[in-house]
Structures are given as C-alpha cells and as structure tokens.
Write an enzyme that holds these catalytic residues in place. Structure first.
Site, PDB file in Angstrom:
ATOM      1  N   ASP A  13      -3.422   0.447   2.244  1.00 57.44           N
ATOM      2  CA  ASP A  13      -4.339  -0.039   1.710  1.00 57.44           C
ATOM      3  C   ASP A  13      -5.274   0.620   1.191  1.00 57.44           C
ATOM      4  O   ASP A  13      -6.743   0.451   1.035  1.00 57.44           O
ATOM      5  CB  ASP A  13      -5.311  -1.094   3.147  1.00 57.44           C
ATOM      6  CG  ASP A  13      -4.305  -1.757   3.734  1.00 57.44           C
ATOM      7  OD1 ASP A  13      -3.385  -2.441   3.009  1.00 57.44           O
ATOM      8  OD2 ASP A  13      -4.292  -1.618   4.966  1.00 57.44           O
ATOM      9  N   GLY A  15      -5.963   1.224  -2.026  1.00 60.11           N
ATOM     10  CA  GLY A  15      -6.412   0.832  -3.445  1.00 60.11           C
ATOM     11  C   GLY A  15      -5.256   1.531  -4.439  1.00 60.11           C
ATOM     12  O   GLY A  15      -5.621   1.569  -5.550  1.00 60.11           O
ATOM     13  N   LYS A  16      -3.937   1.632  -3.841  1.00 65.57           N
ATOM     14  CA  LYS A  16      -3.008   2.113  -4.862  1.00 65.57           C
ATOM     15  C   LYS A  16      -2.557   1.269  -5.986  1.00 65.57           C
ATOM     16  O   LYS A  16      -2.607   1.738  -7.242  1.00 65.57           O
ATOM     17  CB  LYS A  16      -1.618   2.221  -4.057  1.00 65.57           C
ATOM     18  CG  LYS A  16      -1.503   3.081  -2.972  1.00 65.57           C
ATOM     19  CD  LYS A  16      -0.503   3.265  -2.289  1.00 65.57           C
ATOM     20  CE  LYS A  16       0.020   2.103  -1.443  1.00 65.57           C
ATOM     21  NZ  LYS A  16      -0.837   2.062  -0.113  1.00 65.57           N
ATOM     22  N   GLY A  40       0.978  -5.246   0.301  1.00 63.49           N
ATOM     23  CA  GLY A  40       0.294  -6.233  -0.149  1.00 63.49           C
ATOM     24  C   GLY A  40      -0.796  -5.501  -1.452  1.00 63.49           C
ATOM     25  O   GLY A  40      -1.451  -5.148  -0.893  1.00 63.49           O
ATOM     26  N   HIS A  41      -0.266  -5.441  -2.545  1.00 64.11           N
ATOM     27  CA  HIS A  41      -1.045  -4.965  -3.669  1.00 64.11           C
ATOM     28  C   HIS A  41      -1.715  -5.944  -4.739  1.00 64.11           C
ATOM     29  O   HIS A  41      -1.285  -6.535  -5.184  1.00 64.11           O
ATOM     30  CB  HIS A  41       0.167  -3.960  -4.424  1.00 64.11           C
ATOM     31  CG  HIS A  41       0.807  -3.100  -3.795  1.00 64.11           C
ATOM     32  ND1 HIS A  41       1.921  -2.486  -4.126  1.00 64.11           N
ATOM     33  CD2 HIS A  41       0.285  -2.590  -2.484  1.00 64.11           C
ATOM     34  CE1 HIS A  41       2.169  -1.524  -3.140  1.00 64.11           C
ATOM     35  NE2 HIS A  41       1.159  -1.498  -2.354  1.00 64.11           N
ATOM     36  N   THR A 128       3.715  -6.211  10.452  1.00 61.15           N
ATOM     37  CA  THR A 128       3.397  -7.508   9.491  1.00 61.15           C
ATOM     38  C   THR A 128       4.164  -8.719   9.897  1.00 61.15           C
ATOM     39  O   THR A 128       3.867  -9.492   9.263  1.00 61.15           O
ATOM     40  CB  THR A 128       3.519  -7.165   8.129  1.00 61.15           C
ATOM     41  OG1 THR A 128       4.754  -6.667   7.758  1.00 61.15           O
ATOM     42  CG2 THR A 128       2.483  -5.778   7.749  1.00 61.15           C
ATOM     43  N   ARG A 142      24.246   0.803   9.033  1.00 63.56           N
ATOM     44  CA  ARG A 142      25.375   0.547   8.129  1.00 63.56           C
ATOM     45  C   ARG A 142      25.961  -0.901   8.353  1.00 63.56           C
ATOM     46  O   ARG A 142      27.117  -0.958   8.004  1.00 63.56           O
ATOM     47  CB  ARG A 142      26.639   1.601   8.333  1.00 63.56           C
ATOM     48  CG  ARG A 142      25.949   2.944   7.806  1.00 63.56           C
ATOM     49  CD  ARG A 142      26.555   4.057   8.373  1.00 63.56           C
ATOM     50  NE  ARG A 142      26.530   4.204   9.971  1.00 63.56           N
ATOM     51  CZ  ARG A 142      26.932   4.968  10.730  1.00 63.56           C
ATOM     52  NH1 ARG A 142      27.901   5.923  10.199  1.00 63.56           N
ATOM     53  NH2 ARG A 142      26.602   4.962  11.960  1.00 63.56           N
ATOM     54  N   GLN A 225       2.578   1.255   1.430  1.00 65.55           N
ATOM     55  CA  GLN A 225       2.120   1.738   2.772  1.00 65.55           C
ATOM     56  C   GLN A 225       1.232   3.122   2.518  1.00 65.55           C
ATOM     57  O   GLN A 225       0.849   3.395   1.367  1.00 65.55           O
ATOM     58  CB  GLN A 225       3.009   1.898   3.895  1.00 65.55           C
ATOM     59  CG  GLN A 225       3.612   0.574   4.270  1.00 65.55           C
ATOM     60  CD  GLN A 225       4.745  -0.176   3.426  1.00 65.55           C
ATOM     61  OE1 GLN A 225       5.562   0.453   3.081  1.00 65.55           O
ATOM     62  NE2 GLN A 225       4.527  -1.305   2.943  1.00 65.55           N
ATOM     63  N   THR A 240       5.518   2.265   9.741  1.00 62.07           N
ATOM     64  CA  THR A 240       6.427   1.503   9.232  1.00 62.07           C
ATOM     65  C   THR A 240       7.901   2.061   9.240  1.00 62.07           C
ATOM     66  O   THR A 240       8.090   3.260   9.776  1.00 62.07           O
ATOM     67  CB  THR A 240       6.238   0.923   7.821  1.00 62.07           C
ATOM     68  OG1 THR A 240       6.904   0.029   7.339  1.00 62.07           O
ATOM     69  CG2 THR A 240       6.326   2.061   6.804  1.00 62.07           C
ATOM     70  N   THR A 300      -4.298  -7.557   3.085  1.00 58.07           N
ATOM     71  CA  THR A 300      -3.674  -8.597   1.911  1.00 58.07           C
ATOM     72  C   THR A 300      -2.584  -9.564   2.303  1.00 58.07           C
ATOM     73  O   THR A 300      -2.298 -10.562   1.985  1.00 58.07           O
ATOM     74  CB  THR A 300      -3.357  -7.612   0.868  1.00 58.07           C
ATOM     75  OG1 THR A 300      -4.296  -6.707   0.530  1.00 58.07           O
ATOM     76  CG2 THR A 300      -3.111  -8.504  -0.472  1.00 58.07           C
ATOM     77  N   THR A 301      -1.486  -8.924   3.319  1.00 58.77           N
ATOM     78  CA  THR A 301      -0.504  -9.563   3.757  1.00 58.77           C
ATOM     79  C   THR A 301      -0.575 -10.514   4.770  1.00 58.77           C
ATOM     80  O   THR A 301      -0.430 -11.721   4.840  1.00 58.77           O
ATOM     81  CB  THR A 301       0.627  -8.547   4.090  1.00 58.77           C
ATOM     82  OG1 THR A 301       1.007  -7.809   2.783  1.00 58.77           O
ATOM     83  CG2 THR A 301       2.168  -9.304   4.376  1.00 58.77           C
ATOM     84  N   ARG A 304      -5.406  -9.757   8.467  1.00 57.80           N
ATOM     85  CA  ARG A 304      -6.334  -9.302   9.621  1.00 57.80           C
ATOM     86  C   ARG A 304      -7.319  -8.204   9.334  1.00 57.80           C
ATOM     87  O   ARG A 304      -7.103  -7.308   8.347  1.00 57.80           O
ATOM     88  CB  ARG A 304      -5.226  -8.171  10.639  1.00 57.80           C
ATOM     89  CG  ARG A 304      -4.189  -8.896  11.318  1.00 57.80           C
ATOM     90  CD  ARG A 304      -2.961  -8.080  11.995  1.00 57.80           C
ATOM     91  NE  ARG A 304      -2.331  -7.365  10.858  1.00 57.80           N
ATOM     92  CZ  ARG A 304      -1.319  -6.657  11.326  1.00 57.80           C
ATOM     93  NH1 ARG A 304      -0.921  -6.053  12.586  1.00 57.80           N
ATOM     94  NH2 ARG A 304      -0.497  -5.832  10.340  1.00 57.80           N
ATOM     95  N   ASP A 334     -17.935   3.418  -3.562  1.00 59.84           N
ATOM     96  CA  ASP A 334     -19.110   2.263  -3.977  1.00 59.84           C
ATOM     97  C   ASP A 334     -19.692   1.599  -2.629  1.00 59.84           C
ATOM     98  O   ASP A 334     -20.780   1.122  -2.656  1.00 59.84           O
ATOM     99  CB  ASP A 334     -18.911   1.244  -5.081  1.00 59.84           C
ATOM    100  CG  ASP A 334     -17.721   0.667  -4.840  1.00 59.84           C
ATOM    101  OD1 ASP A 334     -16.754   1.009  -4.837  1.00 59.84           O
ATOM    102  OD2 ASP A 334     -17.831  -0.725  -4.571  1.00 59.84           O
TER     103      ASP A 334
HETATM  104  P1  IMP Z   1       5.782  -3.109   9.437  1.00 53.78           P
HETATM  105  O1  IMP Z   1       5.838  -2.146   8.111  1.00 53.78           O
HETATM  106  O2  IMP Z   1       5.636  -4.527   9.114  1.00 53.78           O
HETATM  107  O3  IMP Z   1       7.107  -2.807  10.131  1.00 53.78           O
HETATM  108  O4  IMP Z   1       4.650  -2.624  10.120  1.00 53.78           O
HETATM  109  C1  IMP Z   1       4.445  -1.371  10.652  1.00 53.78           C
HETATM  110  C2  IMP Z   1       2.873  -0.858  10.584  1.00 53.78           C
HETATM  111  O5  IMP Z   1       2.555  -0.646   9.458  1.00 53.78           O
HETATM  112  C3  IMP Z   1       1.810  -1.698  11.118  1.00 53.78           C
HETATM  113  O6  IMP Z   1       0.786  -1.082  11.795  1.00 53.78           O
HETATM  114  C4  IMP Z   1       1.303  -2.715   9.970  1.00 53.78           C
HETATM  115  O7  IMP Z   1       0.061  -3.123  10.026  1.00 53.78           O
HETATM  116  C5  IMP Z   1       1.445  -1.343   9.020  1.00 53.78           C
HETATM  117  N1  IMP Z   1       1.667  -1.848   7.560  1.00 53.78           N
HETATM  118  C6  IMP Z   1       2.980  -2.228   6.991  1.00 53.78           C
HETATM  119  N2  IMP Z   1       2.693  -2.201   5.540  1.00 53.78           N
HETATM  120  C7  IMP Z   1       1.342  -1.923   5.356  1.00 53.78           C
HETATM  121  C8  IMP Z   1       0.436  -2.013   4.223  1.00 53.78           C
HETATM  122  O8  IMP Z   1       0.936  -2.217   3.085  1.00 53.78           O
HETATM  123  N3  IMP Z   1      -0.983  -1.593   4.277  1.00 53.78           N
HETATM  124  C9  IMP Z   1      -1.251  -1.250   5.645  1.00 53.78           C
HETATM  125  N4  IMP Z   1      -0.540  -1.120   6.680  1.00 53.78           N
HETATM  126  C10 IMP Z   1       0.655  -1.492   6.511  1.00 53.78           C
END
Ligand code: IMP
Length: 446
Positions: A13, A15-16, A40-41, A128, A142, A225, A240, A300-301, A304, A334
């Site tokens: 998150d 800001g990529k 979530g971009h 998520t 596999r 991520q 992740t 974004t996803t 939370r 900012d």
């Molecule tokens: P998963 O990728 O859904 O298995 O989640 C594993 C961890 O990565 C959790 O703490 C999520 O909140 C975090 N996470 C997964 N994708 C993102 C993302 O795009 N931004 C921020 N945190 C993420």
C-alpha cells in the site's frame, strides 16, 4: 530507455500504482509479476478511478502492452470484472496479455484461506481471504492448475482435475468437513466457462517479454504487496505467499537479473500495515489516528483500516539491501502538512537488554521484543499539494527527505504530494535515465 522494477519497500500500500501509472507513460510494456487479487492498486485518470487487483497499472494507456506474468495467481472472475469495467469506460483492453503459466485460484482455495484464518482465531495472519496462500501452496506442491491447462483437450483437463481432487479432497474433508465439496465435473464446467472468455488474452508472455527486449523496448515491472510481506524476507509467517522483492520480477516474468536496469522502491513518508504481525513504529495514539484519517488509510481490497506509524529507517534500509534499490519514490508526504513534529526510527533497542539493533531481525520473537529509537524533525505548516519542484518544498520537508535518503543510503527519484498524476516531483525519470551504471547512489540532502 531502461527496464525498471517498481516495488513496495514497506508492508504494501505504498502507492506503487500511482508511480507505475506515471512511469508507464514512458514504458512500452508493463508487467505484473506476482501476487493475485490480494493487491489493490488505485489508479486515477481524470474522473475515472480504478481499483485494480490483477491488471497492471499501465492499463489506462491504450498503446502500452500490459502483461500479467507467470508469477501471478489468477481469480478469473475478478480479472473478467476488471476487463469489463475498463471496457465499460471505453478503455482498450486488447493490449492485455495473461501468462499461460500463471496459476488459477480454484474455488476451494478461497474457501480454504478463509477456513484456515478462522481456525487460527486470534493467531490469524489477517490475510485478504482471496485464496492466495492456498493457490501458491498448490503451485509449489505441484498440484496447481495453470491457465494453459484450460486449453488442453477435455480428456486431459478432466484427468488433471481428477489428480488434483484426489490429493485435495481427502485433506479438505479431514481438516475442514464443513467446506463445500467440488466434483471433477463441477470444476470442469467452471474451467470451461472461463476458458472461452479468457482466450483472447492468454499468451506465452515469456516470449512476449523477450520480443520486447529484442526490440529494445522499455519494460516496467510492477510489484505487488511489499518487501516486508515477501515470503522470504518479510515478517514471516505474517507475510504473503510470493516474492514481492526484486527477485520476484525475474521469476514472475521470465527475465534474468542482467536485464533489469533500475529498481525503484516506493515508500510512504510514514509506515502502514494491514493484517496482523509485528510493526515496531506503530502508533496507537492520536498521531496514529491522524495519519489514518488524513492519509485515508483503508485497505483497497478489504476496506480494513491500516495500522499507521512513523517512518522506519531500519526496514527501509533492509529494503534497499534485499532489493538492490537505486532510487526511492516517497509518497504521501503531504499527509504531514500541519504537523509540528515528525519522527524517524533510526534503530531498534531490545526492550529487555537495552542492546541497540541496526539490522532488521529475521526472527519474529526478536522483532516483537524491540522498541524504536527515534530522531525528531520539525514539521511544516504549509500545504505541499501544489509543490512540483524540489525547491517548492518547505525547508523542513527537504530536510526530512534528505535525512531519510542519507539514513538508508539511497537517492530520491520521485516525491508524491497528492493522489493526482501531476502532484509529483520527478527528480529523475528512471525509465528515461538509462542504465544503472549512469546512476550514482548519491543522496539528496538539503
Ligand atoms: P494474503 O496475501 O491475502 O495471503 O495476506 C497475507 C498478508 O499480506 C496479510 O497481512 C495481508 O493484509 C497482506 N497483504 C496482502 N496483499 C496486500 C496488499 O496488496 N497490500 C497490503 N497488504 C497486503
């Protein structure tokens, strides 16, 4: 023109998407390399705001080739929804290609992710819930299903699904008997329903990437991520299930390290994290609340609220190391407007022994047992949102940025002072800047 990796250098998150979208203007190809619809971009273009989970953030440029690489995991319905949303607003989606080597998130992967989290109760990872871990687990085990398998003959696909269910069903029934059960025929119908709709997009993207390299086109590799969520380098097990670090750009797209010219790390001017796991500079006070509210820090996803804290130079320096960062994009500067004092964590201290720790600890228990050591910097009272050149920034902001760059040993490339494309200070354009050898690791210190 250079081939550039843009990745998250904190806990995601950062800001990529804004930075990728900005640089995609100069790139011929943009590649998403890992992760799935956990990402979530958010990309803004005029009045259009898109929250992309799977398609690359370069999609809004009609003539940029956008690739979803082999390192990703795909929920086909989510992908089709994104394609439809783009088409509905008149955007061209013919420039999108999906790797035939990417893995499919099957319905039981999502069920399993959510069931595992419930079973872990207060020890949950805070995923998520999109089935990401279980999909990667089966890939490495596999017995995953790849996009290319959708285009095998019905007999071959049925045989593959039978093999997969022969392995998965007994495990699922034993551990999670309440979960829905899937038959081979149900999964076959599921696969067939998506095969046709995805067909125009599916390709051998390794070949496409190499065609672009042969033509000396510039490629932007878009991370998802962040470094501290990387399965190897992150705060394991609160991570992740993919490599969100620079290496993931190679394994997730089919190129070698020698084909990458620059690696740009995106960092917020402060730190946030969603989900569980250690976060040394987390602020459970009014300042944390202010960062949450002013920065609109909501996932974004999943929607939370994100946990917020001061900038952590220990993790940022570690990110520079494990990614070989040679440029920083600092976002959301900012959000500090009007704050009187800013803090930077320069080291950790062991709570029991008082020992100073400068290297990011690998073990969870060690990390849980540290407290941040802070340096204090004066804030500024003006608004940064109209700053377009480094000189437009108040001297306090220049000093804050300069100190970060100095502490972590990486030059500043881009500073973002608002959500719009033009709310950006471009100190260099990494795509146009050329090869790594032309760049030095000098810091910008006011
Ligand atoms: P998963 O990728 O859904 O298995 O989640 C594993 C961890 O990565 C959790 O703490 C999520 O909140 C975090 N996470 C997964 N994708 C993102 C993302 O795009 N931004 C921020 N945190 C993420």
């Amino acid at each position: 023109m250079a081939n550039v990796v843009v990745l998250g250098a904190q806990w995601g998150d950062e800001g990529k998407a804004k930075i990728t979208d900005l640089l995609a203007d100069e790139a011929d190809v943009v590649v998403r390399c890992q992760g799935g619809c956990n990402a979530g971009h958010t990309v803004k273009h005029g009045d259009d705001v898109f929250k992309f989970h799977l398609v690359p953030s370069g999609m809004l440029y009609g003539d940029t080739q956008c690739i979803i690489g082999n390192g990703t995991v795909i929920n086909p319905q989510v992908l089709l929804n994104e394609i439809e949303a783009l088409q509905g607003k008149g955007y061209n989606t013919r420039n999108l290609k999906l790797s035939n080597r990417a893995h499919l998130t099957l319905p039981f992967h999502t069920d399993l992710d959510q069931a595992q989290e419930s079973a872990l109760a207060e020890k949950k990872i805070g995923t998520t819930g999109r089935g990401i871990g279980p999909t990667y687990m089966d890939k490495v085990g596999r017995y995953g299903l790849r996009i290319g398998d959708l285009y095998e003959s019905e007999a071959v696909l049925r045989e593959r699904l039978t093999q997969i269910l022969d392995i998965k069903t007994p495990l699922l029934e034993k551990c999670y008997p309440h979960l829905p059960k899937y038959t081979v025929e149900e999964l076959l119908a599921w696969c067939q329903s998506f095969a046709q709709k995805l067909a125009p997009y599916v390709a051998d993207t390794v070949a496409l990437v190499h065609e672009a390299l042969d033509k000396k086109q510039s490629i932007l590799f878009e991370g998802a991520q962040g470094t501290l969520l990387d399965v190897d380098y992150g705060t394991y097990p609160f991570v992740t299930s993919s490599n969100a670090t620079a290496g993931g750009a190679c394994t997730g797209s089919g190129i070698g390290p020698t084909q990458i010219d620059r690696v740009i790390g995106v960092m917020k001017a402060y730190t946030t994290r969603v989900g569980e796991g250690p976060f040394p500079t987390e602020l459970n006070d009014e300042v944390g609340k202010q960062l949450l509210e002013v920065g609109q820090e909501f996932g974004t996803t999943t929607g939370r609220p994100r946990r917020c804290g001061w900038f952590d130079a220990v993790i940022a320096k570690y990110s520079v190391q494990v990614n070989g960062l040679d440029g920083l994009a600092i976002t959301k500067l900012d959000v500090f407007d009007g704050m009187s004092e800013l803090k930077i964590c320069t080291a950790y201290r062991n709570r029991e022994t008082g020992e100073m720790i400068n290297q990011f600890p690998s073990q969870l228990r060690a990390l849980q047992n540290v407290e941040p050591v802070y340096e204090s910097w004066p804030g500024w009272q003006s608004s940064l949102q109209d700053a377009r050149r480094y000189e437009d920034l108040p001297v306090q902001a220049q000093r804050y940025l300069g100190r970060i760059s100095e502490l972590i040993g990486c030059r500043l490339s881009i500073i973002s002072v608002g959500p719009e494309r033009n709310q950006t200070i471009l100190l260099e354009n990494p795509i146009k800047g050329g090869k790594r050898t032309l760049q030095s690791a000098e810091t910008v210190i006011a």
